[in-house]
Design an enzyme around this catalytic site. Structure first.
Site, PDB file in Angstrom:
ATOM      1  N   GLU A   1      39.087  50.273  38.199  1.00 54.40           N
ATOM      2  CA  GLU A   1      38.076  49.386  38.818  1.00 54.40           C
ATOM      3  C   GLU A   1      37.687  49.922  40.193  1.00 54.40           C
ATOM      4  O   GLU A   1      37.611  49.180  41.172  1.00 54.40           O
ATOM      5  CB  GLU A   1      38.627  47.958  38.942  1.00 54.40           C
ATOM      6  CG  GLU A   1      39.092  47.345  37.639  1.00 54.40           C
ATOM      7  CD  GLU A   1      39.586  45.900  37.769  1.00 54.40           C
ATOM      8  OE1 GLU A   1      39.332  45.267  38.816  1.00 54.40           O
ATOM      9  OE2 GLU A   1      40.239  45.422  36.824  1.00 54.40           O
TER      10      GLU A   1
ATOM     11  N   GLU B   1      47.254  41.849  36.708  1.00 52.87           N
ATOM     12  CA  GLU B   1      47.597  41.263  38.004  1.00 52.87           C
ATOM     13  C   GLU B   1      48.716  40.225  37.920  1.00 52.87           C
ATOM     14  O   GLU B   1      48.578  39.089  38.390  1.00 52.87           O
ATOM     15  CB  GLU B   1      46.344  40.661  38.646  1.00 52.87           C
ATOM     16  CG  GLU B   1      45.233  41.692  38.813  1.00 52.87           C
ATOM     17  CD  GLU B   1      43.916  41.087  39.286  1.00 52.87           C
ATOM     18  OE1 GLU B   1      43.868  39.883  39.563  1.00 52.87           O
ATOM     19  OE2 GLU B   1      42.927  41.847  39.388  1.00 52.87           O
TER      20      GLU B   1
HETATM   21  O1  G3I Z   1      29.385  32.758  34.256  1.00 50.68           O
HETATM   22  C1  G3I Z   1      29.173  31.877  35.350  1.00 50.68           C
HETATM   23  C2  G3I Z   1      27.803  31.324  35.328  1.00 50.68           C
HETATM   24  O2  G3I Z   1      27.653  30.544  34.165  1.00 50.68           O
HETATM   25  C3  G3I Z   1      27.562  30.508  36.582  1.00 50.68           C
HETATM   26  O3  G3I Z   1      26.237  30.097  36.614  1.00 50.68           O
HETATM   27  C4  G3I Z   1      27.855  31.350  37.815  1.00 50.68           C
HETATM   28  C5  G3I Z   1      27.716  30.532  39.082  1.00 50.68           C
HETATM   29  O4  G3I Z   1      28.401  31.142  40.148  1.00 50.68           O
HETATM   30  O5  G3I Z   1      29.174  31.803  37.742  1.00 50.68           O
HETATM   31  C6  G3I Z   1      29.396  32.637  36.618  1.00 50.68           C
HETATM   32  O6  G3I Z   1      30.705  33.086  36.623  1.00 50.68           O
HETATM   33  C7  G3I Z   1      31.027  34.052  37.588  1.00 50.68           C
HETATM   34  C8  G3I Z   1      31.439  35.338  36.878  1.00 50.68           C
HETATM   35  O7  G3I Z   1      31.898  36.283  37.815  1.00 50.68           O
HETATM   36  C9  G3I Z   1      30.304  35.962  36.085  1.00 50.68           C
HETATM   37  O8  G3I Z   1      29.261  36.302  36.916  1.00 50.68           O
HETATM   38  C10 G3I Z   1      32.178  33.539  38.423  1.00 50.68           C
HETATM   39  O9  G3I Z   1      31.738  32.453  39.208  1.00 50.68           O
HETATM   40  C11 G3I Z   1      32.719  34.608  39.312  1.00 50.68           C
HETATM   41  O10 G3I Z   1      33.902  34.150  39.928  1.00 50.68           O
HETATM   42  C12 G3I Z   1      33.042  35.841  38.496  1.00 50.68           C
HETATM   43  O11 G3I Z   1      33.546  36.827  39.362  1.00 50.68           O
HETATM   44  C13 G3I Z   1      34.206  37.903  38.723  1.00 50.68           C
HETATM   45  C14 G3I Z   1      35.679  37.916  39.084  1.00 50.68           C
HETATM   46  O12 G3I Z   1      36.310  39.043  38.523  1.00 50.68           O
HETATM   47  C15 G3I Z   1      36.373  36.655  38.568  1.00 50.68           C
HETATM   48  O13 G3I Z   1      37.606  36.571  39.114  1.00 50.68           O
HETATM   49  C16 G3I Z   1      33.552  39.196  39.173  1.00 50.68           C
HETATM   50  O14 G3I Z   1      32.214  39.242  38.672  1.00 50.68           O
HETATM   51  C17 G3I Z   1      34.345  40.382  38.644  1.00 50.68           C
HETATM   52  O15 G3I Z   1      33.841  41.566  39.217  1.00 50.68           O
HETATM   53  C18 G3I Z   1      35.810  40.244  39.014  1.00 50.68           C
HETATM   54  O16 G3I Z   1      36.493  41.331  38.467  1.00 50.68           O
HETATM   55  C19 G3I Z   1      37.889  41.408  38.751  1.00 50.68           C
HETATM   56  C20 G3I Z   1      38.553  42.019  37.545  1.00 50.68           C
HETATM   57  O17 G3I Z   1      38.250  41.289  36.393  1.00 50.68           O
HETATM   58  C21 G3I Z   1      40.065  42.105  37.754  1.00 50.68           C
HETATM   59  N1  G3I Z   1      40.397  42.828  38.972  1.00 50.68           N
HETATM   60  C22 G3I Z   1      39.716  42.322  40.172  1.00 50.68           C
HETATM   61  C23 G3I Z   1      38.204  42.276  39.976  1.00 50.68           C
HETATM   62  C24 G3I Z   1      37.513  41.814  41.244  1.00 50.68           C
HETATM   63  O18 G3I Z   1      37.872  40.502  41.566  1.00 50.68           O
END
Ligand code: G3I
Length: 509
Positions: A307, A200
């Site tokens: 994805e 990205e």
């Molecule tokens: O790991 C922490 C945890 O310790 C904490 O308790 C919790 C509280 O909210 O957050 C956890 O982290 C989260 C992480 O996912 C793991 O669950 C983050 O807040 C959350 O922002 C994160 O979201 C991920 C996102 O990428 C981050 O930008 C999504 O699961 C994931 O599906 C998403 O995937 C991305 C690809 O990598 C790139 N392309 C877009 C796609 C969708 O956004």
């Protein structure tokens, strides 16, 4: 369709008719009945998959092939694709029902750590590397004899605080990128089919996204990243990965230019990942999707849908919305099927139970192939059907009943044999094993070489010309070899453009 593919399906279906007794998940909803074979009924209410030109029709059946039991990966392999897979991660591993499907290699032949290989979790503080979680994902894939797609290295999101707050110079940030990639890619060396090296980098209008990397290094962060990854794992396919490049717009053109930019700087780019975060009713047609993929394969690249999900804009979805979603999934997967250099499809979680979408876009969702109860949706049936149709040579315009009729021929012609073993080739021309059909069980018996990342000596679609990176680019010296010559958008490091919307864009930050 080659003879090996016929035999592959034949072997599969020999044990799949009149029913499949392999693993089956939930039950297909009334709108997505089993896949009729030989019943000749085909009298269902169809939903036309308009943009792809194929019709995904329901049909009643006396004997059915359970498409959920055959599995998407097995069907993808029958078409010569390398994989159909899903994102997953360790925070979900204690959900037994969820894991039963993740663990089914017939369903998913490749896993992608959804979060645990990103920069923040792997290097939370500088030079402190943590691999326990992604190692667990790798272990699951290995135990299941599945491949691993590795995700992701240089990305503006999920960065540790030290990356976002340090007052970097060109030299120190270059060294930090190189150290991160050397350690992470080095740790997984030999385990990854591919790495999303840069993720990205672009705004939706095709200019470069403002990030710590771009601000400090201009476009040089791209070749710096790809060169470091190539050095750390010579056999992993190296990808540029992005969303909203499916629409043949400025961002699509910019992604193509990124490949040229990295290669001009001596880097190796083997593939481009089309994330495929789509919205119902706003997906390119199957033909348009193929045409976009071909623009990339023309550059001796492989492509993949990395994805995939198709989100509903209002919830709960009506049957008509579900039919539209099925159409959209078919357009995406069918577009891949129609392009020789498209190696596979990965869904971004396979079930609505764990999709990232509702928390990011409240009020939308239901984007996955399986619902929250792990029941396959009409979109699942549509995807499985388009894979089965292509593998059996039935025209894309066929209804499910028509596809069933096509499969009937294979089943009938195999009936003299109670068990069959058919070899199958992947699209690298390698033998990837055999389909062993023995009574009640149907398994694609894929040898270990495919899924543990043993790709040495078989570069497949990667041409020698694209891996002949002999020159080195600036890696901290302060000279900018790529920025000035880039034809992509704004490369002055001060670009604060947040992107625009190019017809059909699915989402943005
Ligand atoms: O790991 C922490 C945890 O310790 C904490 O308790 C919790 C509280 O909210 O957050 C956890 O982290 C989260 C992480 O996912 C793991 O669950 C983050 O807040 C959350 O922002 C994160 O979201 C991920 C996102 O990428 C981050 O930008 C999504 O699961 C994931 O599906 C998403 O995937 C991305 C690809 O990598 C790139 N392309 C877009 C796609 C969708 O956004």
């Amino acid at each position: 369709m080659g003879r090996s593919t016929h035999l592959f399906l034949l072997g599969l279906l020999a044990s799949a008719s009149p029913f499949v007794s392999a693993q089956s998940y939930g039950s297909l909803s009334p709108a997505s009945p089993g896949f009729s074979v030989g019943s000749g009924s085909g009298s269902g209410s169809g939903s036309s998959s308009g943009s792809s030109g194929s019709s995904v029709a329901a049909s009643s059946s006396q004997s059915t092939i359970d498409l959920a039991a055959i599995g998407l990966h097995t069907l993808a392999k029958a078409n010569g694709l390398l994989f159909f897979g899903t994102a997953t991660d360790t925070n979900l591993f204690n959900d037994t029902a969820y894991m039963q499907i993740v663990n089914d290699r017939n369903m998913f032949g490749i896993l992608v750590p959804e979060n645990s290989q990103k920069w923040q979790p792997t290097e939370p503080t500088q030079n402190d590397f943590q691999f326990a979680n992604p190692d667990r994902v790798h272990s699951v894939a290995t135990a299941n004899q599945q491949m691993l797609r590795c995700h992701t290295l240089t990305w503006f999101q999920q960065l540790p605080t030290f990356v976002t707050t340090t007052a970097w110079t060109r030299a120190t940030l270059t060294a930090a990128i190189q150290a991160h990639i050397a350690n992470v890619v080095g740790h997984f060396r030999g385990a990854c089919y591919s790495w999303d090296v840069v993720n990205e980098a672009l705004n939706d209008n095709g200019t470069f996204r403002n990030s710590v990397f771009f601000e400090t290094l201009g476009t040089d962060f791209l070749p710096i990243s790809f060169l470091a990854a190539a050095q750390a794992d010579p056999n992993a396919r190296l990808y540029y990965n992005d969303f909203n490049i499916e629409f043949d717009n400025n961002k699509t053109a910019a992604a193509l230019s990124i490949v040229k930019l990295v290669r001009a700087a001596g880097g190796r780019v083997d593939g481009v990942g089309f994330q495929g975060h789509m919205t119902t009713g706003q997906t390119p047609s199957r033909a348009a999707m193929s045409a976009v993929f071909r623009k990339f394969t023309a550059l001796n690249l492989e492509v993949a849908i990395t994805e995939l999900d198709v989100r509903q804009t209002s919830l709960p979805p009506t049957p008509a919305q579900e039919a539209q979603q099925a159409t959209d999934y078919v357009s995406m997967v069918g577009g891949c099927l129609d392009v020789e250099g498209c190696v596979g499809v990965v869904t971004w979680e396979y079930t609505d139970r764990y999709s990232w979408i509702p928390s990011t876009f409240p009020g939308t969702g239901a984007a996955c192939l399986f619902d929250e109860n792990l029941v396959p949706k009409p979109a699942y049936t549509a995807v499985a059907s388009v894979l089965a149709a292509k593998a059996t040579g039935v025209p894309a315009s066929a209804t499910i009943a028509g596809i069933g009729a096509g499969l009937t021929g294979f089943v009938a012609s195999s009936s003299s044999s109670s068990s069959s073993v058919a070899n199958s080739n992947n699209n690298n021309g390698q033998n990837v094993g055999s389909t062993v059909s023995s009574g009640s069980n149907t398994k694609a018996n894929i040898p270990a070489a495919e899924f543990i990342g043993n790709f040495g000596g078989s570069p497949g679609l990667i041409p020698a010309s694209s891996v002949s990176a002999t020159s080195t680019t600036n890696t901290g010296s302060g000279s900018s070899s790529a920025t000035g010559s880039s034809s992509i958008g704004n490369s002055n490091g001060g670009n604060s453009n947040t992107g625009d919307s190019n017809g059909g864009g699915s989402y943005g930050y």
